[in-house]
Design an enzyme around this catalytic site. Structure first.
Site, PDB file in Angstrom:
ATOM      1  CE  LYS A  35      -4.194   1.565   2.321  1.00  0.00           C
ATOM      2  NZ  LYS A  35      -5.140   1.268   3.429  1.00  0.00           N
TER       3      LYS A  35
ATOM      4  CG  ASP B  96     -14.538   3.145   6.242  1.00  0.00           C
ATOM      5  OD1 ASP B  96     -15.780   3.144   6.094  1.00  0.00           O
ATOM      6  OD2 ASP B  96     -13.749   3.291   5.292  1.00  0.00           O
TER       7      ASP B  96
END
Length: 202
Positions: A4, A96
């Site tokens: 990432k 989230d």
């Protein structure tokens, strides 16, 4: 292993995610972080974080492909709750939780299980967005027009309909999650003791 990366503008957010994942590394229900590095490419500098690779994709992909049987739903739900309990005990909130941030992994017994990923919005304290993933696994659609359970306590909107195809235990589990009064809504720790997720052979 998955990588990432973040540009300089977004580096701080990814560094925060790396710190949180390092703090949560002992939990098998949370994606693992293997370190970080800084790389240069075509004159740009990138901050990279090395994460555990999920060969089976995410829960949203699975929901969109096919119905999920209740045995798998119960197993996935238990793993998500175990991960959330660990996160909360460490003093964080994910903020989230949604199918796209739940990754699927093969297990040694030939089944699959899930891990919580994407801590980019995670915080030390407070409350955050959380969608009712059980309903999405059953019905293959979002249960909430509002998209955030945290709005329950401050709106007059009706609660979503509990899917009729769920077992009685599953219906009761959702009823415990959907208490409009926050003081009566079950925590992850309490839900882990619900019969819906206490299964020996799931």
């Amino acid at each position: 292993m998955a990588v990432k990366s973040a540009t300089p503008i977004n580096t701080r957010k990814l560094q925060n995610e790396k710190r949180i994942l390092t703090d949560l590394k002992e939990c098998p229900q949370i994606i693992q972080c293997y370190g970080d590095d800084v790389t240069a490419f075509k004159g740009n500098t990138f901050y990279d974080v090395f994460l555990e690779f999920a060969p089976n994709g995410d829960l949203l992909d699975l929901i969109e492909k096919k119905p999920i049987n209740e045995t798998d739903i119960r197993r996935y739900t238990r793993s998500i709750l175990q991960g959330l309990q660990y996160i909360h005990n460490k003093g964080y909130v994910h903020c989230d939780i949604k199918p796209h941030n739940i990754l699927i992994f093969p297990t040694k017994d030939g089944k699959t299980d899930v891990k919580i990923a994407d801590f980019g919005e995670a915080k030390r304290v407070g409350s955050g967005k959380s969608r009712c993933i059980v309903v999405e696994m059953v019905t293959r659609r979002n249960a909430w027009k509002l998209d955030t359970i945290s709005k329950l306590a401050c709106t007059d909107h009706e609660l979503p309909e509990i899917p009729s195809e769920l077992s009685e235990q599953g219906k009761d589990f959702l009823a415990k999650c959907w208490q409009r009064d926050c003081s009566k809504r079950w925590t992850a720790e309490m839900l882990l003791n619900h019969p819906f997720v206490i299964v020996d052979n799931c």
